[in-house]
Design an enzyme around this catalytic site. Structure first.
Site, PDB file in Angstrom:
ATOM      1  N   PHE A 148       0.811  -1.215   0.000  1.00 41.23           N
ATOM      2  CA  PHE A 148       0.000   0.000   0.000  1.00 41.23           C
ATOM      3  C   PHE A 148       0.844   1.264   0.000  1.00 41.23           C
ATOM      4  O   PHE A 148       0.388   2.314  -0.443  1.00 41.23           O
ATOM      5  CB  PHE A 148      -0.920   0.024   1.228  1.00 41.23           C
ATOM      6  CG  PHE A 148      -0.206   0.254   2.538  1.00 41.23           C
ATOM      7  CD1 PHE A 148       0.120   1.522   2.966  1.00 41.23           C
ATOM      8  CD2 PHE A 148       0.158  -0.812   3.356  1.00 41.23           C
ATOM      9  CE1 PHE A 148       0.790   1.740   4.166  1.00 41.23           C
ATOM     10  CE2 PHE A 148       0.826  -0.624   4.549  1.00 41.23           C
ATOM     11  CZ  PHE A 148       1.139   0.665   4.958  1.00 41.23           C
ATOM     12  N   CYS A 280       9.875   1.511   3.458  1.00 41.58           N
ATOM     13  CA  CYS A 280      10.826   0.482   3.885  1.00 41.58           C
ATOM     14  C   CYS A 280      12.243   1.023   3.950  1.00 41.58           C
ATOM     15  O   CYS A 280      13.133   0.378   4.499  1.00 41.58           O
ATOM     16  CB  CYS A 280      10.770  -0.733   2.956  1.00 41.58           C
ATOM     17  SG  CYS A 280      11.375  -0.408   1.288  1.00 41.58           S
ATOM     18  N   GLU A 382       9.910  -3.449  13.139  1.00 46.33           N
ATOM     19  CA  GLU A 382       9.627  -2.332  12.240  1.00 46.33           C
ATOM     20  C   GLU A 382       8.343  -1.646  12.683  1.00 46.33           C
ATOM     21  O   GLU A 382       7.271  -2.265  12.738  1.00 46.33           O
ATOM     22  CB  GLU A 382       9.486  -2.849  10.799  1.00 46.33           C
ATOM     23  CG  GLU A 382       9.283  -1.757   9.779  1.00 46.33           C
ATOM     24  CD  GLU A 382       9.243  -2.283   8.354  1.00 46.33           C
ATOM     25  OE1 GLU A 382       9.698  -1.564   7.451  1.00 46.33           O
ATOM     26  OE2 GLU A 382       8.756  -3.409   8.140  1.00 46.33           O
TER      27      GLU A 382
END
Length: 496
Positions: A148, A280, A382
């Site tokens: 997304f 990321c 994360e």
């Protein structure tokens, strides 16, 4: 309410048995709904791609490139419309969405170079009257499963080069923000791509598992979280498919005592909080060498963060927008609370920001946490939100040890004026993408993107030269035409 469907064999399909809400995260309201493809619909897309493959495989690569050049122009002409859709369903501020699109277009440009990249190699007279050459042949039907956070750029890491290499493609984008992805697919058909070469199916795990199990799909590319990347890679390879699966990250920046702290502060702000940290390659850990460096960095960051603007995508004055869902907002807040409970100090607290006019949006403000240690949950996992953790160390070597021991190895950065330190860091850090005074070392389109350790499953990285290798298979041909006037005898020795 409108329903977002699929693009199969050049036609839009909205038939559905299951629907999922698509939110505008800036307002927190349901904006539309997306049809979730059942197995039969995904199989229909694969069939369309399979039927289109023979003709597309034999289309001259120069003609493929002409379509891709027209596609690049259409993307540029429709940039505002594409970025508006990204903002509406992802929440990304307009200027950030434009940056995403621009990097995606760069990959389209690189794919246009395929006539050169696919030339192969040739050797004349490797033996007496024997020539040998290699060719890069297409695989067939290939698939992409994308996240997304980059609904435009990450798909363009995959399908432009895959298609230019003569493959046909089935894309399964994120069902959370599918409209921009569908638009860029429609523009590719407008550029002249034959029906069936590129198909888009929206869906959830049922659609993914169909792509992973169908024997007609030769290769799968994936970008997403590490647990899903591991599942994708294991399932695809177990079914005999080529697979590259890019997973999560925990990107560290080491700040040396000799660093230009003013520049470090500014670049850390953008790298940590841009796109609400939903990248990321976001820098989520600042590793400071020495307490004096840490204190100065904390002072500079906390002062600068007072002017950060979080808000709706449509206001270009905002620095970053909401998170993708209410669940992700609450998850990020949980990480902040857990760090605080574990003994870290929340210097700037972004929980529950007040965004005027948008009381139900999925917002978390920029958050700065000091005295984070490697045993904390907020350090190990994360977060994928606008949270910057500060870890204090005594030396660069100690900071490098932290990075090298972490499960992820996606991106990292060193802030320094010392060339010797920079060279040592670059040579010895166990991370796939390294920046020196560059906070987001995302490779340009002519180099390949990928991390190490649990940030990447598979041998080849995304886009760039590795994309050509991933989306083709090498065939080597050795040819000889013996003289009609010479009668040769039988030879049982291994040829040399």
């Amino acid at each position: 309410m409108s329903i977002i469907g699929h693009l199969i064999n050049g036609e839009t399909q909205t038939e559905h048995s299951r629907l999922q809400d698509v939110f505008n995260p800036s307002t927190g309201k349901v904006a539309t709904q997306v049809a979730l493809a059942p197995k039969a619909t995904v199989e229909q897309a694969i069939s369309a791609a399979q039927a289109a493959f023979p003709a597309w495989r034999n289309t001259p690569v120069a003609k493929r490139a002409q379509i891709m050049f027209r596609y690049k122009s259409l993307l540029e002409e429709n940039a505002e419309r594409i970025c508006e859709l990204v903002g509406q369903q992802h929440g990304k501020i307009v200027h950030d969405a434009m940056g995403e699109l621009t990097r995606g277009i760069e990959n389209v440009e690189y794919a246009c170079y395929a006539p050169e990249l696919l030339k192969g190699e040739h050797s004349k007279n490797v033996g007496a009257g024997i020539d040998s050459w290699s060719e890069f042949q297409s695989l067939g039907v290939v698939a992409g499963i994308t996240p997304f956070n980059f609904p435009v750029m990450v798909p363009m890491w995959m399908f432009p080069m895959a298609i230019m290499c003569g493959n046909t493609f089935v894309l399964k984008p994120s069902e959370r923000d599918p409209s921009a992805t569908l638009l860029i697919a429609e523009l590719l058909h407008e550029a002249g791509l034959p029906n069936g070469v590129f198909n888009v199916v929206n869906g959830d795990k049922e659609a993914v598992d169909t792509l992973l199990s169908d024997s007609r799909v030769a290769a799968v590319s994936f970008v997403g979280s590490t647990p899903i990347a591991e599942y994708i890679y294991a399932t695809a390879t177990a079914n005999g498919k080529r697979c590259q699966a890019l997973g999560g990250a925990k990107n560290h920046a080491i700040i040396m005592p000799d660093a230009d702290l003013d520049n470090a502060v500014n670049s850390l702000l953008g790298a940590a909080f841009g796109s609400s940290g939903e990248r990321c390659m976001a820098l989520s850990v600042a590793v400071t060498v020495g307490d004096d460096t840490a204190d100065k960095l904390i002072a500079g960051l906390s002062d600068a963060m007072q002017s950060l603007k979080v808000g709706a995508y449509s206001n270009k004055e905002n620095d970053f927008g909401p998170l993708i869902t209410a669940e992700q907002r609450d998850k990020v807040a949980m990480y902040i609370s857990s760090a605080e409970a574990d003994g870290a100090k929340v210097v700037v607290d972004g929980r529950n920001p007040q965004v005027a006019g948008y009381p139900e949006g999925f917002y978390v403000g920029g958050t700065l946490i000091d005295h984070v240690t490697s045993n904390m949950k907020a350090y190990q996992e994360e977060i994928f939100g606008p949270v910057l953790c500060v870890v204090r160390v005594d030396s660069m070597e100690q900071g490098m040890q932290l990075i090298n021991q972490h499960q992820f190895g996606n991106g990292t950065c060193l802030y320094t004026r010392d060339g010797e330190a920079a060279r040592y860091f670059s040579d010895n850090i166990q991370v796939g993408m390294v920046g020196i005074n560059v906070p987001l070392p995302v490779p340009v389109s002519s180099h390949s993107f990928g991390g190490w350790k649990r940030s990447l499953f598979g041998d080849l990285h995304a886009y760039g030269p590795d994309a050509v290798r991933f989306y083709t298979k090498r065939k080597t041909i050795t040819q000889r035409w013996p003289s009609s006037s010479v009668r040769e005898g039988v030879n049982f020795s291994f040829p040399s």
